[in-house]
Each structure stands twice: as C-alpha cells, then as structure tokens.
Design a protein around this motif. Structure first.
Motif, short mmCIF file in Angstrom:
data_model
loop_
_atom_site.label_atom_id
_atom_site.label_comp_id
_atom_site.label_asym_id
_atom_site.label_seq_id
_atom_site.Cartn_x
_atom_site.Cartn_y
_atom_site.Cartn_z
N GLY A 185 0.80 -1.22 0.00
CA GLY A 185 0.00 0.00 0.00
C GLY A 185 0.83 1.27 0.00
N THR A 186 1.93 1.24 0.73
CA THR A 186 2.76 2.46 0.82
C THR A 186 3.68 2.63 -0.38
N THR A 187 3.71 1.65 -1.28
CA THR A 187 4.51 1.82 -2.50
C THR A 187 3.65 2.32 -3.66
N LEU A 188 2.34 2.35 -3.48
CA LEU A 188 1.45 2.82 -4.54
C LEU A 188 1.28 4.33 -4.48
N PRO A 189 0.88 4.95 -5.61
CA PRO A 189 0.62 6.40 -5.57
C PRO A 189 -0.38 6.72 -4.46
N ASP A 190 -0.20 7.81 -3.82
CA ASP A 190 -0.98 8.28 -2.67
C ASP A 190 -0.57 7.57 -1.38
N GLY A 191 -0.33 6.27 -1.43
CA GLY A 191 0.08 5.54 -0.23
C GLY A 191 1.45 5.95 0.27
N CYS A 192 2.35 6.27 -0.67
CA CYS A 192 3.70 6.65 -0.28
C CYS A 192 3.74 8.04 0.35
N SER A 193 2.66 8.79 0.23
CA SER A 193 2.63 10.12 0.83
C SER A 193 1.65 10.18 2.01
N ASP A 194 1.12 9.03 2.43
CA ASP A 194 0.17 8.98 3.54
C ASP A 194 0.92 8.69 4.83
N PRO A 195 1.08 9.70 5.71
CA PRO A 195 1.87 9.48 6.92
C PRO A 195 1.29 8.40 7.83
N MET A 196 -0.04 8.29 7.91
CA MET A 196 -0.63 7.27 8.78
C MET A 196 -0.32 5.87 8.27
N ALA A 197 -0.35 5.68 6.95
CA ALA A 197 -0.02 4.37 6.38
C ALA A 197 1.43 4.02 6.72
N LEU A 198 2.31 5.00 6.61
CA LEU A 198 3.71 4.77 6.95
C LEU A 198 3.88 4.52 8.46
N HIS A 199 3.12 5.24 9.28
CA HIS A 199 3.16 4.99 10.73
C HIS A 199 2.75 3.54 11.02
N ASN A 200 1.67 3.10 10.39
CA ASN A 200 1.19 1.73 10.61
C ASN A 200 2.24 0.71 10.20
N LEU A 201 2.86 0.93 9.04
CA LEU A 201 3.91 0.03 8.59
C LEU A 201 5.08 0.03 9.58
N GLY A 202 5.48 1.22 10.02
CA GLY A 202 6.58 1.32 10.99
C GLY A 202 6.26 0.58 12.28
N ALA A 203 5.03 0.70 12.75
CA ALA A 203 4.63 0.01 13.99
C ALA A 203 4.70 -1.50 13.83
N VAL A 204 4.25 -2.01 12.69
CA VAL A 204 4.32 -3.45 12.44
C VAL A 204 5.78 -3.89 12.33
N GLN A 205 6.58 -3.11 11.62
CA GLN A 205 7.99 -3.45 11.49
C GLN A 205 8.68 -3.46 12.85
N LEU A 206 8.31 -2.54 13.73
CA LEU A 206 8.86 -2.55 15.09
C LEU A 206 8.50 -3.84 15.81
N GLN A 207 7.23 -4.24 15.71
CA GLN A 207 6.79 -5.48 16.35
C GLN A 207 7.56 -6.68 15.81
N LEU A 208 7.87 -6.65 14.54
CA LEU A 208 8.60 -7.76 13.91
C LEU A 208 10.11 -7.61 14.04
N ARG A 209 10.52 -6.53 14.68
CA ARG A 209 11.94 -6.22 14.89
C ARG A 209 12.72 -6.12 13.58
N ARG A 210 12.12 -5.45 12.62
CA ARG A 210 12.75 -5.25 11.32
C ARG A 210 13.68 -4.03 11.40
N ALA A 211 14.83 -4.14 10.78
CA ALA A 211 15.79 -3.05 10.78
C ALA A 211 15.25 -1.81 10.08
N GLU A 212 14.40 -2.00 9.08
CA GLU A 212 13.88 -0.87 8.30
C GLU A 212 12.82 -0.06 9.04
N ALA A 213 12.45 -0.48 10.23
CA ALA A 213 11.43 0.25 10.99
C ALA A 213 11.83 1.70 11.21
N GLU A 214 13.08 1.94 11.54
CA GLU A 214 13.53 3.31 11.80
C GLU A 214 13.38 4.18 10.56
#
Length: 193
Positions: A120-149
């Motif tokens: 979703g965040t790689t599609l047009p509009d999704g890449c500029s949606d801060p909440m979508a990016l926040h949600n992805l970051g939160a999931v990445q944190l839970q999964l302990r992904r390096a890209e979360a930061e």
C-alpha cells in the motif's frame, strides 16, 4: 452534521432506491453515527446499505468500506474476504491494501500485515500517507525489522509536510519514536553485557 446528512441521503434514496452512490453515502453516514453513539445497530445498517449497493454494482470502494466495517465489528474473516474482493476489482488502490494490513494486525498476522502495508505504501498516494507509513513502521517494530527506523522517519517527514488536522499523528509519532529508542537502548545494553 451526520444526522442531517442521513436525512438527505434517505430522501435521495426514496427518489432513486438503486443509486449506488446514495447507498454508499448512506452507509458512510450510518457508520459515522455509529462512531458517535456506539450503537452497533447503526453499523449493521451501514453494512446492509453497502451490501445492497454491491448487489447492484460491485465496486472496489464499496467492498473496501464493507471490509472496514466488518473489521470494526470484529468479523475479521469476513473483513479479509471483502477486502480481497476489492483488490480483485482494483489492486492499485492503496487504501484497500492498508485496510487489509490493518485487518491482519487485528488477526495477529503481522508478516501478512507488513506485506500488505508495504504494498500500500509503494502505490501512488500511499507513499505520501503518513498514517499508512506509521502503521507500517509500527508493524515493522513489532517484527523487529531493521527498516522500521527508516519507515518511521519517512512517516515523520511526510507528516511534517502536511500538518495533521488533529494531534493523533503527532502522538503516534512520539510513541513510535519512543518504542524505537527503547528498542535501540535494549540492544545497546545487550551488546554491552
């Protein structure tokens, strides 16, 4: 003013009962009234309007809206199915990917959530949606992904470009930054031991 909006959509539906746009708008009004009152019957009414509209003309936006409502009411498998139907009709609408990711979060399926949120965040509009990016970051944190930061920093940057209408985005940003910082501190302490 959702009460008056509901009345106006009801008038429109008396004139044109099969108008899918009016049915969809009535569903939105019912959902908003549900959020304000907590009356589950309103959410069921919203779903009935969406199902009627979908029977007339299947549209990805209507399946997406139904998927959200079903998730809110705790019908997670049904939410997942509705969102997949939306994607089958249009897999380029970022919001459906984000909503499917949110359903997977509630289901505890974090790797699936991450995949959907990433898409979703790689599609047009999704890449500029801060909440979508926040949600992805939160999931990445839970999964302990390096890209979360990096994801969280992108969310913060996008959020600063378009200041939020309320403080929710700022609160989420601070919480994610705190969690990220605490996670880095724990890793640093573990290395020091």
């Amino acid at each position: 003013d959702w009460v008056n909006a509901e009345k106006e959509f009801a008038k429109a539906l008396t004139l044109r009962p099969d108008d899918t746009k009016a049915l969809g708008n009535m569903a939105i009004a019912k959902k908003e009234l549900y959020y304000r009152s907590g009356d589950a019957a309103l959410l069921e009414e919203a779903n009935a309007y969406l199902k009627k509209a979908l029977a007339i003309q299947p549209q990805p936006e209507l399946w997406n809206a139904l998927g959200i409502n079903l998730r809110v009411s705790g019908q997670l498998q049904e939410s997942e199915a509705a969102l997949h139907k939306a994607l089958k009709l249009n897999d380029a609408y970022y919001a459906t990917w984000i909503n499917l990711g949110s359903t997977y979060v509630v289901m505890g399926r974090l790797p699936d959530a991450e995949a959907c949120l990433t898409r979703g965040t790689t599609l047009p509009d999704g890449c500029s949606d801060p909440m979508a990016l926040h949600n992805l970051g939160a999931v990445q944190l839970q999964l302990r992904r390096a890209e979360a930061e990096t994801t969280i920093q992108s969310a913060v940057k996008k959020g600063n470009q378009d200041p939020p209408k309320d403080n929710l985005s700022r609160v989420i940003t601070r919480l994610l930054r705190a969690k990220l910082y605490l996670g880095q501190e724990r890793h640093s302490e573990a290395r020091d031991e």
